[in-house]
Write an enzyme that holds these catalytic residues in place. Structure first.
Site, short mmCIF file in Angstrom:
data_model
loop_
_atom_site.label_atom_id
_atom_site.label_comp_id
_atom_site.label_asym_id
_atom_site.label_seq_id
_atom_site.Cartn_x
_atom_site.Cartn_y
_atom_site.Cartn_z
N ASN A 1 0.84 -1.21 0.00
CA ASN A 1 0.00 0.00 0.00
C ASN A 1 0.87 1.26 0.00
O ASN A 1 0.82 2.09 0.92
CB ASN A 1 -0.95 0.04 1.20
CG ASN A 1 -2.04 -1.01 1.13
OD1 ASN A 1 -2.07 -1.82 0.22
ND2 ASN A 1 -2.94 -1.00 2.09
N HIS B 1 1.09 -10.01 -1.45
CA HIS B 1 1.32 -9.56 -0.07
C HIS B 1 0.72 -10.52 0.94
O HIS B 1 0.76 -10.28 2.14
CB HIS B 1 0.80 -8.14 0.14
CG HIS B 1 -0.68 -8.03 0.40
ND1 HIS B 1 -1.62 -8.67 -0.36
CD2 HIS B 1 -1.37 -7.32 1.34
CE1 HIS B 1 -2.83 -8.37 0.10
NE2 HIS B 1 -2.71 -7.57 1.13
#
EC number: 6.5.1.8
Length: 478
Positions: free
Chosen positions: A341, A396
Protein backbone atom coordinates in the site's frame (compact mmCIF):
# COMPACT_ATOMS: atom_id res chain seq x y z
CA UNK A 1 -37.26 -17.56 16.22
CA UNK A 2 -37.45 -13.85 16.99
CA UNK A 3 -36.80 -11.57 14.06
CA UNK A 4 -33.79 -9.30 14.18
CA UNK A 5 -34.29 -5.72 15.24
CA UNK A 6 -31.42 -3.21 15.10
CA UNK A 7 -32.07 0.22 16.62
CA UNK A 8 -30.62 3.57 15.67
CA UNK A 9 -29.15 3.84 19.17
CA UNK A 10 -27.23 0.59 18.68
CA UNK A 11 -25.88 1.81 15.35
CA UNK A 12 -24.72 5.09 16.87
CA UNK A 13 -23.00 3.17 19.69
CA UNK A 14 -21.10 1.23 17.02
CA UNK A 15 -19.91 4.55 15.59
CA UNK A 16 -22.33 4.98 12.68
CA UNK A 17 -22.74 8.70 11.87
CA UNK A 18 -26.00 10.60 11.99
CA UNK A 19 -27.74 10.72 8.64
CA UNK A 20 -29.46 8.50 6.06
CA UNK A 21 -27.07 5.62 6.76
CA UNK A 22 -28.93 4.88 10.01
CA UNK A 23 -32.33 4.23 8.42
CA UNK A 24 -30.79 2.54 5.36
CA UNK A 25 -28.89 0.13 7.60
CA UNK A 26 -31.88 -0.62 9.83
CA UNK A 27 -34.12 -1.40 6.84
CA UNK A 28 -31.47 -3.46 5.05
CA UNK A 29 -30.70 -5.59 8.13
CA UNK A 30 -34.39 -6.17 8.80
CA UNK A 31 -34.93 -7.32 5.21
CA UNK A 32 -31.83 -9.45 4.56
CA UNK A 33 -30.69 -10.55 8.02
CA UNK A 34 -33.99 -10.92 9.86
CA UNK A 35 -33.14 -14.40 11.16
CA UNK A 36 -29.53 -13.56 12.08
CA UNK A 37 -28.56 -13.31 15.76
CA UNK A 38 -28.07 -9.77 17.00
CA UNK A 39 -24.48 -10.57 17.98
CA UNK A 40 -23.58 -11.69 14.45
CA UNK A 41 -25.51 -8.83 12.85
CA UNK A 42 -23.68 -6.22 14.92
CA UNK A 43 -20.37 -7.95 14.10
CA UNK A 44 -21.16 -7.63 10.39
CA UNK A 45 -22.05 -3.94 10.76
CA UNK A 46 -18.91 -3.27 12.80
CA UNK A 47 -16.81 -4.79 10.02
CA UNK A 48 -18.55 -2.68 7.35
CA UNK A 49 -17.92 0.47 9.40
CA UNK A 50 -14.23 -0.37 9.81
CA UNK A 51 -13.63 -1.07 6.11
CA UNK A 52 -16.50 0.23 3.94
CA UNK A 53 -14.40 0.05 0.78
CA UNK A 54 -14.36 -3.76 1.16
CA UNK A 55 -18.14 -3.83 0.75
CA UNK A 56 -18.82 -1.44 -2.14
CA UNK A 57 -19.49 -4.39 -4.45
CA UNK A 58 -21.28 -6.56 -1.88
CA UNK A 59 -24.65 -7.75 -3.20
CA UNK A 60 -26.41 -6.84 0.06
CA UNK A 61 -24.29 -4.39 2.04
CA UNK A 62 -23.17 -2.05 -0.77
CA UNK A 63 -25.83 0.64 0.05
CA UNK A 64 -24.50 0.89 3.61
CA UNK A 65 -20.87 0.97 2.47
CA UNK A 66 -21.59 3.74 -0.05
CA UNK A 67 -23.10 5.88 2.70
CA UNK A 68 -20.04 5.38 4.91
CA UNK A 69 -17.50 6.33 2.26
CA UNK A 70 -16.52 9.98 1.94
CA UNK A 71 -18.77 11.76 -0.58
CA UNK A 72 -17.07 12.61 -3.87
CA UNK A 73 -16.65 16.29 -4.61
CA UNK A 74 -18.97 17.95 -7.07
CA UNK A 75 -17.76 17.45 -10.58
CA UNK A 76 -18.12 21.03 -11.68
CA UNK A 77 -14.41 21.80 -11.55
CA UNK A 78 -11.39 20.13 -12.98
CA UNK A 79 -10.46 18.71 -16.34
CA UNK A 80 -12.50 16.00 -18.03
CA UNK A 81 -10.21 13.08 -18.86
CA UNK A 82 -10.95 10.22 -21.25
CA UNK A 83 -9.52 6.74 -20.93
CA UNK A 84 -7.38 5.30 -23.69
CA UNK A 85 -9.20 3.05 -26.15
CA UNK A 86 -6.76 0.23 -25.48
CA UNK A 87 -4.87 -0.15 -22.25
CA UNK A 88 -1.28 -1.05 -21.62
CA UNK A 89 -0.45 -4.75 -21.46
CA UNK A 90 -0.01 -6.29 -18.03
CA UNK A 91 0.83 -9.76 -16.77
CA UNK A 92 -1.46 -11.75 -14.49
CA UNK A 93 -0.04 -14.33 -12.10
CA UNK A 94 -2.34 -17.10 -10.87
CA UNK A 95 -5.16 -15.98 -13.18
CA UNK A 96 -7.24 -19.09 -12.46
CA UNK A 97 -7.79 -17.90 -8.88
CA UNK A 98 -8.50 -14.21 -9.47
CA UNK A 99 -12.09 -12.94 -9.45
CA UNK A 100 -13.57 -11.06 -12.40
CA UNK A 101 -14.03 -7.87 -10.40
CA UNK A 102 -10.29 -7.54 -9.76
CA UNK A 103 -9.52 -8.22 -13.43
CA UNK A 104 -12.03 -5.57 -14.52
CA UNK A 105 -10.50 -2.99 -12.17
CA UNK A 106 -7.02 -3.73 -13.51
CA UNK A 107 -8.18 -3.39 -17.14
CA UNK A 108 -9.64 0.01 -16.26
CA UNK A 109 -6.41 1.12 -14.57
CA UNK A 110 -4.47 0.00 -17.64
CA UNK A 111 -6.40 2.53 -19.77
CA UNK A 112 -5.38 5.58 -17.73
CA UNK A 113 -3.40 8.08 -19.85
CA UNK A 114 -0.62 8.07 -17.23
CA UNK A 115 -0.24 4.25 -17.06
CA UNK A 116 3.01 2.78 -18.36
CA UNK A 117 3.28 -0.75 -16.90
CA UNK A 118 1.31 -3.05 -14.61
CA UNK A 119 0.82 -6.52 -13.16
CA UNK A 120 -1.73 -8.43 -11.10
CA UNK A 121 -0.55 -10.63 -8.24
CA UNK A 122 -1.95 -14.12 -7.47
CA UNK A 123 -3.62 -12.98 -4.25
CA UNK A 124 -5.56 -10.24 -6.06
CA UNK A 125 -9.19 -9.45 -5.27
CA UNK A 126 -11.51 -6.53 -5.86
CA UNK A 127 -10.79 -3.36 -3.94
CA UNK A 128 -11.54 0.32 -4.29
CA UNK A 129 -9.83 2.04 -7.22
CA UNK A 130 -6.87 -0.20 -8.01
CA UNK A 131 -7.58 -3.85 -7.08
CA UNK A 132 -5.86 -5.26 -4.02
CA UNK A 133 -2.89 -7.12 -5.47
CA UNK A 134 -2.63 -4.59 -8.30
CA UNK A 135 0.69 -3.06 -9.37
CA UNK A 136 0.67 0.02 -11.60
CA UNK A 137 3.56 2.15 -12.84
CA UNK A 138 2.71 5.68 -13.96
CA UNK A 139 4.60 8.60 -15.45
CA UNK A 140 4.93 11.62 -13.13
CA UNK A 141 1.63 10.85 -11.41
CA UNK A 142 0.51 9.34 -8.12
CA UNK A 143 -2.96 7.85 -7.54
CA UNK A 144 -4.06 8.09 -3.87
CA UNK A 145 -6.46 5.15 -4.22
CA UNK A 146 -3.76 3.31 -6.17
CA UNK A 147 -1.86 3.37 -2.90
CA UNK A 148 -4.91 2.67 -0.75
CA UNK A 149 -6.45 3.90 2.48
CA UNK A 150 -4.09 2.14 4.89
CA UNK A 151 -0.95 3.81 3.56
CA UNK A 152 2.29 1.97 4.28
CA UNK A 153 0.60 -1.14 5.67
CA UNK A 154 3.53 -3.27 6.68
CA UNK A 155 4.84 -6.70 7.61
CA UNK A 156 7.54 -6.92 10.27
CA UNK A 157 9.25 -10.11 11.53
CA UNK A 158 11.70 -10.29 14.43
CA UNK A 159 13.67 -13.54 14.61
CA UNK A 160 14.86 -14.47 18.12
CA UNK A 161 17.43 -17.11 19.03
CA UNK A 162 15.00 -18.72 21.47
CA UNK A 163 13.81 -22.34 21.38
CA UNK A 164 10.29 -22.19 19.84
CA UNK A 165 9.20 -24.94 22.25
CA UNK A 166 8.89 -22.08 24.74
CA UNK A 167 5.69 -21.04 22.95
CA UNK A 168 4.05 -24.21 24.26
CA UNK A 169 5.82 -24.43 27.60
CA UNK A 170 5.12 -20.79 28.51
CA UNK A 171 2.03 -20.03 26.43
CA UNK A 172 0.41 -17.78 29.05
CA UNK A 173 3.57 -15.64 29.20
CA UNK A 174 3.61 -15.01 25.45
CA UNK A 175 -0.15 -14.31 25.38
CA UNK A 176 0.38 -11.69 28.08
CA UNK A 177 3.23 -10.05 26.18
CA UNK A 178 1.12 -9.61 23.04
CA UNK A 179 -1.80 -8.26 25.06
CA UNK A 180 0.42 -5.71 26.81
CA UNK A 181 2.43 -4.62 23.76
CA UNK A 182 -0.29 -3.12 21.56
CA UNK A 183 -3.96 -2.21 21.12
CA UNK A 184 -6.37 -3.42 18.45
CA UNK A 185 -9.49 -1.75 17.05
CA UNK A 186 -10.16 1.02 14.56
CA UNK A 187 -10.37 3.77 17.20
CA UNK A 188 -7.87 2.38 19.71
CA UNK A 189 -5.67 4.98 21.42
CA UNK A 190 -3.13 4.82 24.23
CA UNK A 191 -3.67 6.95 27.33
CA UNK A 192 0.07 7.59 27.48
CA UNK A 193 1.72 8.30 24.12
CA UNK A 194 5.04 6.74 23.11
CA UNK A 195 8.01 8.86 22.08
CA UNK A 196 9.35 8.41 18.56
CA UNK A 197 11.22 10.63 16.11
CA UNK A 198 8.47 10.18 13.49
CA UNK A 199 6.26 12.58 15.45
CA UNK A 200 8.79 15.33 14.63
CA UNK A 201 8.49 14.69 10.88
CA UNK A 202 8.59 17.90 8.85
CA UNK A 203 5.25 17.14 7.17
CA UNK A 204 3.37 17.68 10.45
CA UNK A 205 4.62 21.27 10.47
CA UNK A 206 4.57 22.07 6.74
CA UNK A 207 1.00 20.92 6.02
CA UNK A 208 -1.79 22.45 8.16
CA UNK A 209 -4.01 19.46 7.29
CA UNK A 210 -1.52 17.10 8.95
CA UNK A 211 -0.86 19.36 11.89
CA UNK A 212 -4.47 18.83 12.97
CA UNK A 213 -3.93 15.04 12.94
CA UNK A 214 -0.78 15.12 15.06
CA UNK A 215 -2.40 14.61 18.47
CA UNK A 216 -4.49 11.59 17.51
CA UNK A 217 -1.60 10.06 15.55
CA UNK A 218 0.58 10.27 18.64
CA UNK A 219 -2.03 8.50 20.77
CA UNK A 220 -2.30 5.71 18.19
CA UNK A 221 1.46 5.26 17.80
CA UNK A 222 2.23 1.56 18.41
CA UNK A 223 -1.36 0.36 17.99
CA UNK A 224 -2.40 -2.29 15.48
CA UNK A 225 -5.78 -1.41 13.99
CA UNK A 226 -8.54 -3.76 12.88
CA UNK A 227 -9.52 -5.99 9.96
CA UNK A 228 -6.73 -8.36 8.90
CA UNK A 229 -4.07 -6.77 11.11
CA UNK A 230 -2.39 -9.02 13.63
CA UNK A 231 0.47 -9.66 16.04
CA UNK A 232 1.56 -13.26 16.45
CA UNK A 233 4.30 -15.50 17.79
CA UNK A 234 5.37 -18.51 15.79
CA UNK A 235 8.13 -20.83 14.67
CA UNK A 236 10.69 -19.57 12.15
CA UNK A 237 12.42 -22.22 10.09
CA UNK A 238 15.55 -21.32 8.11
CA UNK A 239 16.41 -24.36 5.96
CA UNK A 240 19.75 -23.16 4.56
CA UNK A 241 22.19 -20.28 4.71
CA UNK A 242 21.28 -17.33 2.49
CA UNK A 243 23.78 -14.59 1.68
CA UNK A 244 21.13 -11.85 1.91
CA UNK A 245 19.19 -13.03 4.98
CA UNK A 246 22.35 -13.90 6.93
CA UNK A 247 20.64 -16.13 9.52
CA UNK A 248 22.16 -19.55 10.27
CA UNK A 249 19.95 -22.56 9.42
CA UNK A 250 17.74 -23.75 12.29
CA UNK A 251 14.52 -23.19 14.23
CA UNK A 252 13.83 -19.86 15.92
CA UNK A 253 11.07 -18.04 17.77
CA UNK A 254 9.48 -15.38 15.58
CA UNK A 255 7.33 -12.32 16.26
CA UNK A 256 5.31 -11.23 13.21
CA UNK A 257 3.12 -8.13 12.97
CA UNK A 258 0.90 -6.70 10.24
CA UNK A 259 -0.64 -3.22 10.45
CA UNK A 260 -0.46 0.19 8.84
CA UNK A 261 -0.73 3.92 9.41
CA UNK A 262 -4.01 3.91 11.33
CA UNK A 263 -6.29 6.99 11.23
CA UNK A 264 -3.43 9.13 9.91
CA UNK A 265 -3.15 7.17 6.65
CA UNK A 266 -6.91 6.98 6.18
CA UNK A 267 -7.27 10.75 6.57
CA UNK A 268 -4.46 11.42 4.08
CA UNK A 269 -5.99 9.03 1.53
CA UNK A 270 -9.47 10.54 1.84
CA UNK A 271 -8.26 14.15 1.71
CA UNK A 272 -6.10 13.80 -1.38
CA UNK A 273 -8.47 11.50 -3.24
CA UNK A 274 -11.10 14.22 -3.05
CA UNK A 275 -8.62 16.69 -4.48
CA UNK A 276 -7.57 14.29 -7.25
CA UNK A 277 -11.17 13.59 -8.24
CA UNK A 278 -11.95 17.32 -8.32
CA UNK A 279 -8.96 18.04 -10.57
CA UNK A 280 -9.47 15.18 -13.05
CA UNK A 281 -12.96 14.05 -13.94
CA UNK A 282 -12.67 10.49 -15.14
CA UNK A 283 -15.48 8.20 -16.33
CA UNK A 284 -17.56 6.79 -13.49
CA UNK A 285 -15.89 3.37 -13.46
CA UNK A 286 -12.46 5.00 -13.20
CA UNK A 287 -13.12 8.03 -10.98
CA UNK A 288 -11.37 6.50 -7.95
CA UNK A 289 -8.21 6.22 -10.03
CA UNK A 290 -7.87 10.00 -10.29
CA UNK A 291 -4.27 11.10 -9.97
CA UNK A 292 -2.15 14.03 -8.89
CA UNK A 293 0.84 15.09 -10.98
CA UNK A 294 4.10 15.24 -9.07
CA UNK A 295 4.95 18.65 -10.52
CA UNK A 296 1.81 20.25 -9.03
CA UNK A 297 1.52 21.44 -5.43
CA UNK A 298 -1.12 18.90 -4.38
CA UNK A 299 0.92 16.03 -5.79
CA UNK A 300 4.01 17.14 -3.90
CA UNK A 301 1.94 17.47 -0.72
CA UNK A 302 0.50 13.98 -1.09
CA UNK A 303 3.95 12.52 -1.74
CA UNK A 304 5.25 14.11 1.46
CA UNK A 305 2.19 12.98 3.44
CA UNK A 306 2.32 9.44 2.01
CA UNK A 307 5.96 9.05 3.03
CA UNK A 308 5.12 10.35 6.49
CA UNK A 309 2.39 7.69 6.77
CA UNK A 310 4.87 5.02 5.69
CA UNK A 311 7.40 6.14 8.30
CA UNK A 312 4.61 6.23 10.89
CA UNK A 313 3.52 2.66 10.07
CA UNK A 314 7.12 1.50 10.40
CA UNK A 315 7.42 3.26 13.78
CA UNK A 316 4.28 1.49 15.05
CA UNK A 317 5.85 -1.90 14.31
CA UNK A 318 9.22 -0.99 15.77
CA UNK A 319 7.59 0.15 19.03
CA UNK A 320 5.66 -3.14 19.36
CA UNK A 321 8.73 -5.24 18.59
CA UNK A 322 10.96 -3.22 20.93
CA UNK A 323 8.49 -3.62 23.82
CA UNK A 324 8.39 -7.38 23.39
CA UNK A 325 12.15 -7.70 22.84
CA UNK A 326 12.73 -5.91 26.16
CA UNK A 327 10.41 -8.35 27.92
CA UNK A 328 12.12 -11.32 26.28
CA UNK A 329 15.48 -9.91 27.31
CA UNK A 330 16.84 -10.51 23.82
CA UNK A 331 17.65 -8.56 20.71
CA UNK A 332 16.44 -10.17 17.47
CA UNK A 333 19.13 -11.83 15.39
CA UNK A 334 17.35 -10.40 12.34
CA UNK A 335 14.41 -8.17 11.50
CA UNK A 336 12.74 -8.52 8.09
CA UNK A 337 10.08 -6.01 7.03
CA UNK A 338 8.37 -4.51 4.01
CA UNK A 339 5.65 -2.03 3.06
CA UNK A 340 2.70 -2.59 0.79
CA UNK A 341 0.00 0.00 0.00
CA UNK A 342 2.63 2.47 -1.10
CA UNK A 343 4.16 4.16 -4.13
CA UNK A 344 7.87 4.27 -4.97
CA UNK A 345 9.91 6.14 -7.56
CA UNK A 346 11.74 3.40 -9.46
CA UNK A 347 13.71 3.07 -12.68
CA UNK A 348 12.03 0.78 -15.23
CA UNK A 349 13.75 0.34 -18.58
CA UNK A 350 15.73 3.51 -18.04
CA UNK A 351 12.91 5.87 -17.06
CA UNK A 352 11.79 6.95 -13.60
CA UNK A 353 8.22 5.89 -12.89
CA UNK A 354 5.91 5.90 -9.90
CA UNK A 355 5.20 2.27 -8.97
CA UNK A 356 2.00 1.74 -6.96
CA UNK A 357 1.78 -1.54 -5.03
CA UNK A 358 -1.66 -1.83 -3.48
CA UNK A 359 -1.49 -5.04 -1.52
CA UNK A 360 1.70 -6.16 -3.25
CA UNK A 361 5.19 -6.83 -1.89
CA UNK A 362 8.31 -5.17 -3.35
CA UNK A 363 10.34 -7.98 -4.95
CA UNK A 364 13.31 -6.35 -6.65
CA UNK A 365 16.41 -8.52 -6.96
CA UNK A 366 17.58 -9.65 -3.50
CA UNK A 367 14.93 -7.54 -1.73
CA UNK A 368 13.67 -9.34 1.41
CA UNK A 369 9.99 -9.55 2.32
CA UNK A 370 7.34 -11.44 4.26
CA UNK A 371 4.29 -13.09 2.66
CA UNK A 372 1.88 -14.37 5.36
CA UNK A 373 -0.75 -17.08 5.00
CA UNK A 374 -3.55 -16.97 7.58
CA UNK A 375 -3.93 -17.47 11.33
CA UNK A 376 -3.27 -21.20 10.80
CA UNK A 377 -1.38 -21.27 7.49
CA UNK A 378 2.37 -20.72 7.27
CA UNK A 379 3.88 -17.54 5.89
CA UNK A 380 7.16 -17.19 4.02
CA UNK A 381 10.36 -15.16 4.15
CA UNK A 382 11.13 -14.39 0.52
CA UNK A 383 13.86 -12.84 -1.60
CA UNK A 384 12.87 -11.01 -4.77
CA UNK A 385 14.07 -12.11 -8.20
CA UNK A 386 13.57 -8.69 -9.81
CA UNK A 387 11.01 -9.84 -12.40
CA UNK A 388 10.28 -7.07 -14.90
CA UNK A 389 7.13 -8.98 -15.91
CA UNK A 390 5.75 -8.36 -12.41
CA UNK A 391 7.16 -4.83 -12.11
CA UNK A 392 9.48 -6.18 -9.39
CA UNK A 393 6.56 -7.26 -7.20
CA UNK A 394 4.94 -10.28 -5.54
CA UNK A 395 1.78 -11.01 -3.56
CA UNK A 396 1.32 -9.56 -0.07
CA UNK A 397 -0.42 -12.62 1.35
CA UNK A 398 -2.80 -15.42 0.47
CA UNK A 399 -5.62 -13.05 -0.55
CA UNK A 400 -9.30 -13.32 0.30
CA UNK A 401 -11.48 -15.87 -1.47
CA UNK A 402 -14.55 -15.02 0.62
CA UNK A 403 -15.99 -11.56 1.33
CA UNK A 404 -16.23 -10.48 4.94
CA UNK A 405 -20.02 -10.61 4.97
CA UNK A 406 -20.06 -14.09 3.43
CA UNK A 407 -17.46 -15.27 5.95
CA UNK A 408 -19.50 -13.96 8.87
CA UNK A 409 -22.61 -15.67 7.55
CA UNK A 410 -21.08 -19.04 6.68
CA UNK A 411 -18.31 -19.73 9.21
CA UNK A 412 -19.20 -20.88 12.72
CA UNK A 413 -17.32 -20.77 16.00
CA UNK A 414 -17.20 -24.56 15.92
CA UNK A 415 -15.62 -24.55 12.45
CA UNK A 416 -12.88 -22.19 13.57
CA UNK A 417 -12.30 -23.93 16.88
CA UNK A 418 -11.75 -27.23 15.06
CA UNK A 419 -9.32 -25.64 12.59
CA UNK A 420 -7.31 -23.96 15.35
CA UNK A 421 -7.06 -27.23 17.25
CA UNK A 422 -5.96 -29.06 14.10
CA UNK A 423 -3.02 -26.69 13.67
CA UNK A 424 -2.20 -26.18 17.36
CA UNK A 425 -2.85 -22.43 17.26
CA UNK A 426 -3.81 -20.36 20.30
CA UNK A 427 -6.12 -17.55 19.16
CA UNK A 428 -6.37 -14.72 21.66
CA UNK A 429 -9.02 -12.80 19.73
CA UNK A 430 -10.29 -12.25 16.18
CA UNK A 431 -13.45 -11.97 14.12
CA UNK A 432 -14.89 -14.87 12.15
CA UNK A 433 -14.38 -12.82 8.98
CA UNK A 434 -10.65 -13.48 9.43
CA UNK A 435 -10.98 -17.26 9.77
CA UNK A 436 -8.60 -19.31 7.58
CA UNK A 437 -11.48 -20.50 5.38
CA UNK A 438 -11.94 -16.93 4.09
CA UNK A 439 -8.49 -16.99 2.45
CA UNK A 440 -6.95 -18.61 -0.60
CA UNK A 441 -4.50 -21.48 -0.21
CA UNK A 442 -1.12 -19.82 0.39
CA UNK A 443 0.70 -22.83 -1.10
CA UNK A 444 -1.15 -22.36 -4.40
CA UNK A 445 -0.42 -18.62 -4.32
CA UNK A 446 3.29 -19.27 -3.78
CA UNK A 447 3.42 -21.75 -6.66
CA UNK A 448 1.90 -19.07 -8.89
CA UNK A 449 4.80 -16.72 -8.19
CA UNK A 450 7.82 -19.01 -8.27
CA UNK A 451 9.32 -16.78 -10.98
CA UNK A 452 8.96 -13.71 -8.74
CA UNK A 453 10.50 -14.74 -5.41
CA UNK A 454 12.69 -17.38 -3.80
CA UNK A 455 11.45 -18.81 -0.49
CA UNK A 456 14.29 -18.70 2.05
CA UNK A 457 12.39 -19.18 5.32
CA UNK A 458 9.07 -20.19 6.81
CA UNK A 459 6.96 -18.77 9.64
CA UNK A 460 4.33 -21.00 11.29
CA UNK A 461 1.89 -19.09 13.57
CA UNK A 462 1.23 -20.46 17.05
CA UNK A 463 -0.17 -17.59 19.17
CA UNK A 464 -2.32 -15.05 17.31
CA UNK A 465 -4.13 -11.84 18.19
CA UNK A 466 -6.35 -9.76 15.89
CA UNK A 467 -9.11 -7.21 16.47
CA UNK A 468 -12.38 -8.50 17.89
CA UNK A 469 -13.27 -10.27 21.13
CA UNK A 470 -15.69 -12.91 19.84
CA UNK A 471 -13.16 -15.74 19.93
CA UNK A 472 -11.88 -14.71 23.32
CA UNK A 473 -15.39 -15.03 24.71
CA UNK A 474 -15.96 -18.59 23.56
CA UNK A 475 -12.51 -19.67 24.71
CA UNK A 476 -13.31 -18.38 28.20
CA UNK A 477 -16.45 -20.55 28.25
CA UNK A 478 -14.45 -23.78 27.82
Amino acid sequence: MNKLKITGKELRQLGYPEGPVISITMNLMQKHYKYESKENALAILRTVLQAPSDFVSDAVLAPVAQQLLPPPPKETAGMAVSLNQTGIGFNVFGSAYIEEGAMAQMYTAAKLPVSVAGALMPDAHQGYGLPIGGVLATKNAVIPYGVGVDIGCRMCLSIFDIDPKELTNREHYFVREINEATLFGSGAQFQKAENHAVMDHEAFQHLPFLKELHGRAWKQLGSSGSGNHFVEFGIVEIPAHDEVLQVPPGLYLGLLSHSGSRALGAAIATHYTKIAISKRRLPQDAKNLAWLNLDEEEGQEYWLAMNLAGDYASACHHIIHAKIARQLGRKPVKMVENHHNFAWKELLEGQELVVHRKGATPAGRDVLGIIPGSMTAAGFIVKGKGSAAAVNSASHGAGRKMSRSRALQSITDADLKKELSKHGVKLISAGLDEAPFAYKDIEVVMKSQQTLVDVIGKFTPKIVKMAGDKIKKWQEKE
